[in-house]
Design an enzyme around this catalytic site. Structure first.
Site, mmCIF file in Angstrom:
data_model
loop_
_atom_site.group_PDB
_atom_site.id
_atom_site.type_symbol
_atom_site.label_atom_id
_atom_site.label_comp_id
_atom_site.label_asym_id
_atom_site.label_seq_id
_atom_site.Cartn_x
_atom_site.Cartn_y
_atom_site.Cartn_z
ATOM 1 N N GLY A 352 -22.465 60.861 -23.721
ATOM 2 C CA GLY A 352 -21.133 61.688 -24.156
ATOM 3 C C GLY A 352 -20.693 60.814 -25.427
ATOM 4 O O GLY A 352 -20.162 61.649 -26.113
ATOM 5 N N THR A 355 -25.611 56.944 -28.408
ATOM 6 C CA THR A 355 -26.920 56.856 -28.128
ATOM 7 C C THR A 355 -27.147 55.293 -28.301
ATOM 8 O O THR A 355 -26.462 54.528 -28.934
ATOM 9 C CB THR A 355 -27.771 57.632 -29.195
ATOM 10 O OG1 THR A 355 -27.446 58.844 -29.212
ATOM 11 C CG2 THR A 355 -29.194 57.220 -28.764
ATOM 12 N N ASP A 466 -15.644 56.864 -14.680
ATOM 13 C CA ASP A 466 -16.795 57.652 -15.012
ATOM 14 C C ASP A 466 -17.851 56.997 -14.279
ATOM 15 O O ASP A 466 -18.898 56.418 -14.561
ATOM 16 C CB ASP A 466 -17.107 57.475 -16.697
ATOM 17 C CG ASP A 466 -18.258 58.597 -16.817
ATOM 18 O OD1 ASP A 466 -18.275 59.471 -16.054
ATOM 19 O OD2 ASP A 466 -18.828 58.280 -18.085
#
Length: 654
Positions: A352, A355, A466
């Site tokens: 999100g 990369t 997360d």
């Protein structure tokens, strides 16, 4: 504060008194302890290479290898070499994940046709086996000029005479007129020689790949490492796992050493008081230092962010954060070079925030470079947040941050240690997934090491926010490295929650956090519960191809557990139906996951309780399989949260 410092001083004085007694008592044991575990835990280091089992050499004794012939040497402190029979090879690449290495023969000039060293490079297949991409090339020596005149793959000898040599695929060439030696060499497919001695030398300089350990020994070594042992061989050159207590076994966790003699028992008793006093002193020092550092980190982070945001987009400079926190500052061109200009073939993942690319620094270190998507205020905040979080933490199951760039270098880039074995998600249901590849004992270890990292974070007043299998990396020994702290938040001491807009990944987000905007450490517990279910089932957290009420794995797991149909959820390759020990452990983990997934965070266990329970489940290898007992109260708590997904309004941050 004065009383606090006085107490610390008292603890310190006690530790000064008891520490010499403790070391006096334990010194004889250390001297008598078997050192094989310690010796084989050291790698063979040469240049940028660090190599372990099945090799030995340097500081690694021969009992650390699977065979005494697998001895490595370090030439000029830079080049790793190995002697196999009469031939010497340089190791130019070493892959700890696939158990392969690329070698090139050294010390031979191929156009010296009368050399006595012209021997085949065939290897002992019991030690090393060629990879499928290796091709054989035969060189025919002592050929008259009439034979080599019309051949493109030929050359003249440099050591006199009018004869020469040529080379080619031994399956297609038959020569009767060459009276000299015939040797077979190996090249890599795609690098076959093309014309003359230059083409041959160029092809041979690329080396060829070999597999250096059998699948059977790989499995034994992985089991040994996961039981906190280190791999080696006994006096009969059979595989042995060296344990920390000095014993030898096939699996340290299942081995109970009988080396606790009367001296050790006595020292354990007498040393307990000393250890307690030292632990109190060290604990107070760490606590005091951590709070002081945390206060400093908060102050600087707030200053950096407020200065950046208030001064406008043109003046944002995350370099300030990198330099303050003591990280190395990388130039953009250096990281372009390391990643081959961000070659798409080097892409490791896409999340999100950015990369991630594989790279190799000029000093030889292998790294993962995260390239942030955009230089917005939000990305700068996440960038500085991750720098702040990671530089304040040090744990064996957290990924290490090497450095970063500044906005002035065109893009926001973070540089991490490279973890070679992908993510847990890859192995469960991604590109690396394969039935039976991730057995239950490895999954259990993944759960425990991940929980250990989260306990450490929570003890440092940090919520990850997360937690998911895509953010749990694995090294070549399947040990865990928790990553991606862009969403992480400090939770100040004595504060029950932080009020913030829900962020995270669909399928993992705490439903209470989603509904009330209250972020707590129990939000990570919920996400970890989803991870536990993934480890049990090998299914992804969200799958839109499943039935409407089973798109979210958490909902599906709750229903299966409540209805007594856990067997329908469990990955059939784990041995749930055939191995009662595995069945018992999976039952225990499923019950724990059920507790983590309860809708009210007040009734979820803490991460410390989760870790304790996981360790109990792994250590309890006796008795019959348990039947899960989910109380009606627990079921009612879950039932209210079943109908809808808590993630429907979230932005996906994978």
């Amino acid at each position: 504060m004065a009383n606090l410092l006085m107490n610390a001083n008292n603890v310190y004085m006690i530790s000064l008194f008891v520490t010499p007694i403790f070391f006096f008592l334990t010194a004889p044991i250390t001297a008598q302890e078997d050192t094989k575990y310690e010796e084989c835990s050291k790698p063979f280091n040469c240049g940028q290479m660090s190599i372990y089992y099945p090799f030995w050499g340097g500081s690694r004794p021969s009992f650390c290898a699977s065979n005494h012939q697998l001895k490595l040497e370090c030439d000029a402190n830079q080049n790793t070499t190995i002697q196999l029979g009469s031939q010497t090879f340089q190791v130019i690449q070493y892959d700890q994940v696939r158990y392969t290495m690329t070698m090139v023969r050294i010390g031979l000039v191929y156009d010296h046709c009368s050399s006595s060293d012209l021997t085949n490079t065939s290897l002992d297949s019991s030690l090393l086996t060629y990879m499928p991409n290796v091709r054989n090339i035969t060189i025919f020596y002592g050929c008259p000029s009439s034979v080599i005149a019309n051949r493109t793959h030929s050359f003249l000898c440099q050591d006199g005479g009018d004869k020469g040599a040529f080379y080619g695929d031994p399956r297609t060439i038959k020569v009767q007129d060459c009276g000299g030696a015939r040797i077979e060499v190996q090249v890599t497919e795609g690098h076959e020689p093309d014309g003359g001695i230059q083409g041959l030398n160029k092809a041979l300089s690329k080396g060829f790949q070999v597999h250096y350990i059998s699948d059977a020994r790989v499995e034994l070594c992985v089991k040994c490492i996961l039981s906190n042992g280190t791999c080696g061989a006994n006096d009969e050159s059979q595989f042995s796992c060296f344990c920390q207590d000095g014993s030898e076994a096939l699996n340290c966790s299942n081995h109970h050493s009988d080396k606790l003699n009367w001296q050790r028992k006595l020292c354990i008793g007498l040393g307990a008081a000393a250890v307690s006093a030292i632990a109190v002193g060290i604990g107070f020092y760490i606590y005091y230092s951590r709070q002081k550092k945390k206060f400093h980190l908060h102050a600087v982070s707030s200053s950096v962010l407020s200065n950046e945001i208030s001064s406008g987009p043109s003046s944002k400079d995350p370099e300030m954060g990198c330099k303050y926190f003591g990280l190395h500052f990388f130039s953009y061109s250096e990281l372009e070079e390391a990643t081959s200009f961000f070659d798409p073939a080097r892409q490791l993942g896409d999340g999100g925030f950015g990369t991630v690319y594989f790279g190799k620094l000029r000093d030889g270190r292998l790294v993962a470079v995260k390239r942030m998507y955009e230089n917005s205020d939000k990305r700068v905040e996440q960038f500085v947040n991750e720098v702040e979080i990671l530089t304040g933490l040090h744990h064996q199951n957290l990924v290490s941050l090497y450095g970063c760039t500044s906005r002035h270098s065109r893009e926001l880039l973070l540089v991490y240690e490279y973890i070679p074995n992908g993510t847990v998600a890859d192995h469960l249901h991604g590109q690396r997934s394969k039935p039976g590849r991730l057995p239950w004992h490895i999954r259990m270890n993944i759960a425990i090491e991940t929980a250990s990292a989260l306990v450490y974070l929570h003890a440092s007043d940090i919520i990850h926010r997360d937690v998911k299998t895509n953010n749990i990396l694995l090294d070549n020994h399947f040990s865990v490295k928790v990553a991606d702290f862009g969403l992480s938040r400090f939770l100040p001491m004595h504060v029950t929650h932080v009020s913030t807009a829900p962020q995270g990944t669909p399928g993992y987000v705490d439903p209470e956090y989603h509904e009330y905007y209250h972020l707590t450490d129990k939000s990570d517990v919920y996400s970890f519960g989803v991870v536990l279910i993934e480890l049990i089932s090998s299914l992804p957290a969200v799958d839109i191809t499943r039935g409407r009420h089973e798109i979210n794995l958490s909902n599906m797991a709750i229903k299966k557990i409540q209805s007594g149909a856990l067997h329908e959820l469990v990955d059939p390759t784990l041995g749930f139906e055939t191995d009662f020990k595995v069945r018992k452990m999976i039952n225990g983990v499923a019950e724990l996951a059920f507790q983590c997934l309860q809708s009210s965070n007040d009734v979820r266990p803490s991460m410390a309780e989760v870790l304790d329970r996981l360790e109990d489940i792994r250590n309890d290898d006796k008795g019959e399989p348990e039947v899960m007992d989910i109380s009606e109260d627990d079921a009612a708590l879950i039932k209210n949260a079943e109908p809808s997904s808590p993630d429907s309004n979230l932005v996906t941050c994978t």
